[in-house]
Scaffold this motif. Structure first.
Motif, PDB file in Angstrom:
ATOM      1  N   THR A  64       1.830  -4.091  -1.740  1.00  0.00           N
ATOM      2  CA  THR A  64       1.607  -4.885  -0.531  1.00  0.00           C
ATOM      3  C   THR A  64       2.758  -5.801  -0.127  1.00  0.00           C
ATOM      4  OG1 THR A  64       0.421  -6.548  -1.825  1.00  0.00           O
ATOM      5  CG2 THR A  64      -0.900  -4.842  -0.792  1.00  0.00           C
TER       6      THR A  64
ATOM      7  N   LEU B 298      -3.103 -10.483   1.096  1.00  0.00           N
ATOM      8  CA  LEU B 298      -4.182 -11.365   0.672  1.00  0.00           C
ATOM      9  C   LEU B 298      -5.227 -10.609  -0.122  1.00  0.00           C
ATOM     10  CD1 LEU B 298      -4.513 -13.408   3.962  1.00  0.00           C
ATOM     11  CD2 LEU B 298      -3.538 -14.175   1.812  1.00  0.00           C
ATOM     12  N   GLU B 299      -5.569  -9.428   0.371  1.00  0.00           N
ATOM     13  CA  GLU B 299      -6.562  -8.635  -0.350  1.00  0.00           C
ATOM     14  C   GLU B 299      -6.058  -8.262  -1.728  1.00  0.00           C
ATOM     15  OE1 GLU B 299      -8.395  -5.251   1.272  1.00  0.00           O
ATOM     16  OE2 GLU B 299      -8.682  -6.137   3.240  1.00  0.00           O
ATOM     17  N   GLY B 300      -4.843  -7.711  -1.756  1.00  0.00           N
ATOM     18  CA  GLY B 300      -4.269  -7.354  -3.046  1.00  0.00           C
ATOM     19  C   GLY B 300      -4.107  -8.586  -3.909  1.00  0.00           C
TER      20      GLY B 300
ATOM     21  N   VAL C  20       1.787 -13.183  -2.287  1.00  0.00           N
ATOM     22  CA  VAL C  20       1.021 -13.439  -1.062  1.00  0.00           C
ATOM     23  C   VAL C  20       1.815 -14.151   0.019  1.00  0.00           C
ATOM     24  CG1 VAL C  20      -1.141 -13.546  -2.317  1.00  0.00           C
ATOM     25  CG2 VAL C  20       0.092 -15.646  -1.821  1.00  0.00           C
TER      26      VAL C  20
ATOM     27  N   GLY D 232       1.305 -13.871   3.975  1.00  0.00           N
ATOM     28  CA  GLY D 232      -0.082 -13.897   4.401  1.00  0.00           C
ATOM     29  C   GLY D 232      -0.569 -12.701   5.180  1.00  0.00           C
ATOM     30  N   GLU D 233       0.072 -11.559   5.033  1.00  0.00           N
ATOM     31  CA  GLU D 233      -0.486 -10.372   5.684  1.00  0.00           C
ATOM     32  C   GLU D 233      -1.791 -10.003   5.002  1.00  0.00           C
ATOM     33  OE1 GLU D 233       2.426  -7.329   5.283  1.00  0.00           O
ATOM     34  OE2 GLU D 233       4.041  -8.665   5.917  1.00  0.00           O
ATOM     35  N   ARG D 234      -2.671  -9.369   5.753  1.00  0.00           N
ATOM     36  CA  ARG D 234      -3.993  -9.097   5.225  1.00  0.00           C
ATOM     37  C   ARG D 234      -3.930  -8.294   3.925  1.00  0.00           C
ATOM     38  NH1 ARG D 234      -9.616  -6.858   7.624  1.00  0.00           N
ATOM     39  NH2 ARG D 234     -10.290  -5.914   5.661  1.00  0.00           N
ATOM     40  N   ALA D 235      -3.063  -7.284   3.900  1.00  0.00           N
ATOM     41  CA  ALA D 235      -2.968  -6.465   2.688  1.00  0.00           C
ATOM     42  C   ALA D 235      -2.540  -7.313   1.502  1.00  0.00           C
ATOM     43  CB  ALA D 235      -1.978  -5.323   2.897  1.00  0.00           C
TER      44      ALA D 235
END
Lengths: 504, 783, 115
Positions: free
Chosen positions: A235, A156-158, A148, A151-154
């Protein structure tokens, strides 16, 4: 203190600490990281040679003999894994130095990488089952951060999915260890090998075996608990993906091999049947997932799952040949997968995309890259005379010798789908030009990469490709070693003798 | 602006220019030529009955030897592969002159040649398979050579998938064969024939090996990849898809005949499938308009003939197969190169517009004419000998001789029509429009007419001197296939009026008549059935591939839904079901003792508090309440530790719980109240699964504590803690001394977690890697 | 008594897992916390509980004398508590960051990486 066994654990730790101390000085961190990678490879090689020549190596931490203290044990399987881990660390470090973005590199990538390796090596070398849990946590938390950071959205989601499912696995692992201690009263693996078969409540032991199976199974991305992998592996930057794919799931498989050859061997009718079914489903669903993808990283991530199924098949069949196949396959697949991810990384570096639909033209423009892709791809698909073929052949042979035609059929079916998948990348990224017949414009060649970066980027892949060819054409020494490893695993006497000094 | 792939460099040395013009072919052909001569030098040895074997250890752990055998069968094949290979290498130099990627082309071609040679010489089942797969891969690379075109790529893939899948079946079959015969050495298989047939594995072995052979040699129902492979450059078609690679399946059947043959299953299956293929190929050939497709389908037909002959077996069948093998390789290789010449010179392969080329391309015409005569089976060409032998075998066949012969005759009639279409019609003048071809033709360079000329001449020479040239090698080849010595007598001209001679005459007569008058009808029939017989297979295969991909997408989307809660549900569900299955079927649950020890007031109260805390967490509407519940549980557990003599745990749990609650509050502070309500159904479902998981853990706990209390380690710690480790708090001593490295790991985890939290709060990058600089933010503000 | 404890363990697992299957990220982390407690309690109970004494050697003795609780599970739990705290803290911050990125705490909205 047996230094040979201790050093591989110490080197990444030391590298990580020094890297921490050099926070804010990225150039120095790079040098340290590189030296750490080289160091780990060298001590790993030393360990492997020592184990081959002198037998299983043991060291008692703090000089508390087994089973009262924690023991580090290096048998052939552990030594092989440590050595391979060292090589992959070095490849990743080199690749990261050349390609990783500055912010991540400045903010502790190298530190985290080596701490993760610390956990990995610990897991390979420990002879204590709770200690294994601790190393898993070290490895896991480092991998969480590597995944992570940025901190890119992908990410964080992954990351949330990765973290959640792996923490469930940890809780399951911890629970199982607790229960195991409650039943048997010891945590040392060699001691468990002696005591577990003597326990009266064998049904409880079988249940425990299942709990361990799933705890490690989540980590190894088996069916039906593999969802975290395709959700997260694609990600982060490719340098992270490479080391993840090379090592993390393999620690899970290593643990499965360890506990199911050393400790839980009494009810193989149940446990190994479950393993066999899971292996088949993992293989099939993994490759189907890959067939459905058009983005290189996701495609390769699903293939990781599929190949894990093959590894499990060897364990499930439980014969010397099949376990030897698994060991050989393990090394082969680490090399092949890493090479493929690295090639993908180079393509991304030049074009900015992993999407097969947007790529094309590399076959014409870059023969070097084409070869560097083709060899690992064909090896993964199991084409002779590359390493993947012998691995597949050994598994097929083991399966047929043991009257298990269905899993062999599954393995072969998956093999053709793997070929289909590899040729998809080949056709889309390499062969395809623009509209029919017309050539694609602006396809970057390797020359577009500055010369100083080009060789370090290509070197790891070249080495891996050469290794695959050598393991294929001159397979005998490698397979003989794998057979020796398998026999050592199945007999267990050498292990127990080395750790406890008693006969099994 | 599109660039052409075939460009001439602006300035070149004269040597480069010569090389680009086709000279490279001459140079490269020296290699296969010298190898051909080397193997030809072995002819006297082999034809005298000797068999040469050589073996190197390769992977003894897997029973794989690098073993080779030179006998009549392999020598025949090797000479075909290398001899025709020499001519093809030469031919390609001229055909592909000026092509920029010709280096890669030759690389793949030589890779193939090497693999094919290895295949036919191999004496170990797995070594043979290694080369088998290599021929598939090199074929893939060669068919897809014009990689910019989608049709090339897809034809290449189609061929690869079919031969690859067949290859995998073959692998299983060969492994089983090795197990049944207890050896992997091919030359030893013949002596173990009884063992194999009676082993119980014979049926699966046969099916798997046949799938492998049939896919490679384009037998029904796998025949459709071969016409598709015509997307390859013509030198490739001439070499791989007529004379060599596609014959690998036939070779395999011949090689394994001593091991697997001589059973009804073998004979009937091969005869039937071979005959169907023979008929189908011939029928589809005569309704094509593309030269290469006509040749492709006639190749399919000929391969069917070869398989059928092996099926018929016996001395007649095998000798016929050996002869026809050579016959076909010679004329088909020649005709493909002729087709290539026509295409190269006129720019078209459409038979409906080609005519009168005899004048501009006399040498090519001569070669074509001879090849056509051999294909049609007219004396004194070798094809006539082959045809006679075929009829001799079909008339003598053990199963359905009449039916098989009829089919053979019909197919051969159609072959004559095809021969005419390919090799006669384009060359003879007709009254219709000339010069409708894109380019004005003339004779191609010598590199391109030498090959066809040589092959055509050989068809004639071998036919005229059939006893001196063919008989010795065919004798040894048949001996190798049958596994026993045979006496073979070949002759060019009949010594008496036999049944098969009459059939030959009949075939030729009807063939010529059909060519002259029946072509339009055949064309129509072909068009009418095209959907079913031609496109049907290809579409079926494409549908299979597409459906597999669609299925893959569907199942992946179903499994990898993106919803974490579903992943958790499946994970828990899987663990619970399998573990419960183990527990319920294998564990002795009656051992559980429920009410052994008495209850204590404070402990029971604490437990109730813990349960209340759980209820609070579950039912809370605000986050703070939930956190309070969690804290309650944690502190309740602290009390449990207190009651049961674990002071260190009390302190640790208390402090950690406090910190934990604080952290929760700090981080969740500004989030809104719980709003998402999930379906009643999903809550019920999740509740049941979770409940079962809890029940499982309770049962396991009860079962564990009901069992024997084993404490092998504890006495040591009790005694050594102070005496050796100098500590009175045994738990502490375990943590920092006996199991110190656990603690080291634990501290490392904390350290990395802190680093991770720091990075999460400070390092924020935009999706394009690293383009945004790390933002400097104070952690508190963000929280 | 142990039976009650075993029931509590089961309840804790069940509640924790139930929460982890909900759509809210916050409930997810709460569930993780509960499971952590459950696992610790499990180690404690299966290690056989003992009232009335602790695993400390009195000043006048050199060895532990029975009855005493088994120190090994206690050590294991201690390690587990600390490790659990570390990972929990990290998970909390990750949750917060994810919430900031996606603007909702509904996990169902976070499905872009799978498709």
């Amino acid at each position: 203190m047996n230094l040979v066994v201790f050093l591989p654990l110490f080197v990444p730790f030391f590298t990580g600490i020094i890297g921490l101390l050099l926070w804010g000085k990225p150039q120095a961190q790079r040098v340290v990281s590189l030296l750490g990678g080289i160091g780990l490879t060298l001590v790993g090689a030393n360990l492997l040679l020592t184990v081959i020549q002198q037998g299983i190596q043991v060291t008692y931490i703090g000089d508390w003999v087994a089973p009262f203290g924690i023991t580090l044990v290096a048998d052939l399987l552990s030594a092989i894994m440590v050595f391979v881990a060292g090589m992959m660390t070095l490849s990743t470090v080199i690749y990261a130095i050349v390609t990783l973005d500055a912010p991540r590199e400045r903010n502790g990538f190298h530190v985290l990488l080596h701490f993760m390796l610390f956990g990995v090596i610990g897991a390979f070398l420990t002879g204590d089952i709770f200690n294994l849990f601790v190393w898993y946590e070290v490895m896991l938390i480092s991998s969480f951060v590597l995944l992570v950071m940025g901190g890119e959205r992908a990410q964080l989601e992954g990351g949330i999915k990765y973290v959640t499912l792996n923490l469930i696995a940890s809780a399951l692992f911890l629970s199982a260890v607790g229960i195991l201690y409650g039943v048997v009263g010891t945590l040392n693996m060699a001691h468990l090998a002696i005591l577990v078969p003597q326990v009266e409540q064998q049904g409880l032991i079988t249940t425990l075996a299942i709990l361990f199976l799933f705890a490690f199974g989540i980590k190894s991305a088996l069916f039906p608990v593999f969802f975290w992998l395709p959700a997260s592996y694609h990600t982060p930057p490719i340098a992270v993906t490479v080391i993840f794919s090379a090592l993390l799931t393999k620690v899970g498989i290593y643990s499965l091999i360890r506990v199911f050859t050393l400790i839980f061997t009494t009810d193989t009718a149940f446990t190994h049947t479950v393993l066999l079914i899971i292996a088949a489903l993992t293989m099939i669903l993994g490759v189907l997932g890959a067939v459905a993808q058009f983005e290189m990283r996701r495609l390769l991530s699903f293939h990781i799952i599929s190949q894990i199924g093959y590894l499990l098949m060897g364990l499930a069949l439980f014969t010397p040949l099949s376990l030897a196949a698994t060991v050989f396959f393990l090394v082969h697949v680490i090399f092949a997968k890493s090479a493929l991810f690295l090639v993908g990384g180079i393509i991304h570096h030049m074009t900015g995309t992993y999407d097969l639909k947007k790529l094309g033209g590399f076959y014409r423009v870059s023969p070097v890259l084409s070869v560097l892709f083709f060899i690992p791809a064909m090896s993964l698909a199991g084409i002779p005379p590359l390493s993947g073929f012998w691995a597949k052949y050994a598994l097929v042979r083991a399966g047929l010798e043991n009257n298990q035609p269905w899993i062999v059929a599954a393995a072969l079916g998956v093999s053709i789908l793997t070929m289909f998948s590899m040729t998809k990348i080949w056709a889309e990224a390499f062969l395809k030009e623009a509209d029919d017949g017309k050539l694609r414009e602006n396809v970057p060649a390797l020359q577009s990469i500055p010369a100083a970066l080009r060789l370090p980027m290509l070197a790891p892949i070249i080495v891996l490709a050469v290794l695959m060819v050598v393991m294929g054409v001159a397979a005998e020494p490698f397979f003989a070693l794998s057979l020796q490893t398998a026999e050592q695993l199945l007999s267990r006497t050498e292990y127990v003798q080395a750790v406890l000094g008693v006969q099994l | 602006m599109a660039q052409s792939e075939i460009t001439q460099a602006d300035s070149q040395s004269p040597l480069m220019a010569w090389a680009m013009r086709g000279g490279i072919g001459w140079v490269l052909s020296i290699l296969p030529l010298s190898l051909t001569l080397y193997f030809a030098s072995l002819l006297p040895t082999i034809t005298s009955g000797t068999v040469l074997r050589v073996s190197y250890t390769w992977i003894p752990s897997l029973g794989v030897d690098f073993a080779f055998i030179v006998d009549g069968l392999s020598l025949t094949f090797v000479l075909l592969v290398l001899g025709i290979g020499t001519l093809v290498v030469l031919y390609a130099g001229g055909y592909m002159a000026g092509d920029r990627q010709i280096g890669r082309f030759y690389l793949y071609l030589f890779l193939f040649m090497g693999a094919m040679v290895g295949l036919v010489l191999a004496d170990n089942l797995i070594t043979l398979f290694v080369f088998w797969e290599l021929t598939s891969i090199s074929s893939y690379l060669l068919i897809g050579y014009k990689h910019a075109y989608y049709s090339s790529r897809s034809s290449a893939l189609q061929a690869l998938l079919i031969t690859g899948a067949g290859g995998l079946a073959l692998l299983a079959g060969l492994v089983l064969l090795g197990i049944a015969a207890e050896t992997q050495t091919i030359s030893e298989l013949g002596s173990r024939h009884e063992l194999i047939v009676n082993s119980g594995l014979y049926a699966p072995i046969l099916i798997l090996v046949l799938i492998g052979a049939f896919t490679k040699s384009a037998q029904f129902p796998f025949q459709f990849w071969l016409p598709g492979a015509m997307a390859a450059p013509t030198p490739v078609s001439a070499y791989l898809h007529s004379a060599t690679m596609v014959k690998a399946g036939v070779f395999l059947l011949a090689r394994l005949n001593p091991a697997l043959g001589d059973t009804p299953a073998w004979q009937i299956t091969l005869t039937v499938f071979g005959a169907i293929t023979m008929a189908l190929g011939a029928y589809l050939a005569v309704s094509q308009t593309d030269l290469k497709r006509i040749l492709a389908f006639t190749t399919v037909s000929s391969l069917g003939t070869l398989v059928m002959l092996i099926g018929i077996g016996g001395e007649h069948g095998i000798v016929a197969m050996m002869v026809f093998l050579i016959v076909h390789s010679l004329y088909k290789g020649c005709l493909f190169m002729v087709a290539g010449n026509i295409d190269h010179e006129t720019g078209s392969r459409d038979v409906s517009i080609l005519s009168g080329l005899r004048r501009e391309m006399p040498i090519t015409f001569g070669a074509a004419a001879l090849a056509a005569l051999s294909m049609a089976g007219l004396p004194p060409l070798l094809g006539f000998v082959g045809k006679e032998l075929i009829y001799e075998s079909t008339l003598d066949a053990r199963f359905a001789a009449a039916a098989v012969t009829t089919v053979a005759v019909a197919s051969n009639i159609l072959m004559i029509v095809a021969a005419g279409m390919v090799a006669v019609r384009p060359f003879l003048p007709t009254g219709t429009t000339r010069h409708s071809t894109p380019r004005h033709p003339h004779e191609p360079p010598i590199s391109m007419w030498l090959g066809p000329a040589v092959l055509a001449t050989l068809s004639a020479v071998f036919g005229l001197f059939v006893v001196q040239v063919m008989q010795p090698i065919v004798t040894q080849g048949a001996a190798a296939i049958l596994g026993e010595a045979v006496e073979v007598k070949l002759k060019l001209l009949p010594t008496s009026i036999t049944g098969y001679f009459l059939l030959s005459v009949l075939t030729i007569a009807l063939g010529i008549v059909s060519y002259l008058y029946a072509r339009p009808a055949l064309m129509q029939a072909g068009k009418a059935t095209r959907g079913a017989l031609e496109d049907g297979f290809v579409n079926g295969f494409t549908d299979l591939v597409n459906n597999t991909q669609a299925f893959a997408r569907w199942i992946t989307r179903a499994l990898q839904s993106g919803y974490l809660r579903r992943y958790v549900l499946i994970t828990i569900g899987a663990v619970v079901s399998v573990a419960s299955a183990a527990l319920l079927t294998r564990a002795d649950l009656s051992a559980i003792r429920l009410f052994d020890t008495p209850l204590f007031l404070w402990e029971t109260a604490t437990i109730l508090v813990i349960l209340a805390g759980v209820a609070l967490v579950l039912r809370a509407r605000s986050r703070l309440t939930a956190i309070a519940g969690l804290g309650t549980v944690g502190f309740g557990i602290t009390l449990i530790f207190f009651f049961f003599g674990a002071p260190d745990l009390v302190m640790t749990q208390f402090s950690v719980e406090t910190l934990s609650v604080l952290l929760f509050i700090l981080i969740l502070y500004r989030l809104p109240i719980f709003t998402t309500i999930s379906h009643r159904y999903s809550r019920l479902r999740d509740g049941i699964v979770a409940g079962l998981a809890g029940l499982l853990m309770t049962m396991i706990t009860l079962l564990t504590i009901a069992g024997e209390e084993l404490k092998p380690l504890t006495p040591f710690y009790a005694e050594a803690s102070y005496v050796e480790a100098r500590g009175r708090n045994v738990v502490n001593v375990i943590l920092v001394d006996f199991r110190g490295i656990d603690t080291m790991g634990e501290i490392t985890v904390l350290g990395i977690a802190s680093l991770g939290i720091y990075l999460l709060l400070t390092l924020r990058l935009a999706p394009a890697d690293g383009q945004a600089e790390a933002e400097d933010s104070t952690g508190k503000e963000q929280l | 008594m142990e039976t009650l404890l075993a029931i509590v363990i089961g309840v804790l697992y069940a509640a924790g897992l139930y929460l982890m299957m909900r759509r809210s990220i916050v409930k997810l982390v709460l569930g993780l916390g509960l499971i952590g407690h459950a696992a610790n309690l499990l180690i404690f109970v299966t290690g056989r509980v003992q009232r009335g004494s602790s695993a400390v050697i009195p000043p006048d003795q050199t060895v532990l004398v029975a009855p005493f609780p088994d120190p090994v599970p206690q050590a294991l739990i201690l390690t587990a508590i600390v490790i659990g705290f570390g990972t929990q803290a990290f998970a909390l911050v990750l949750l917060k960051r994810a919430y900031q990125a996606v603007k909702t705490d509904d996990m169902d909205a976070m499905n872009t990486t799978d498709r």
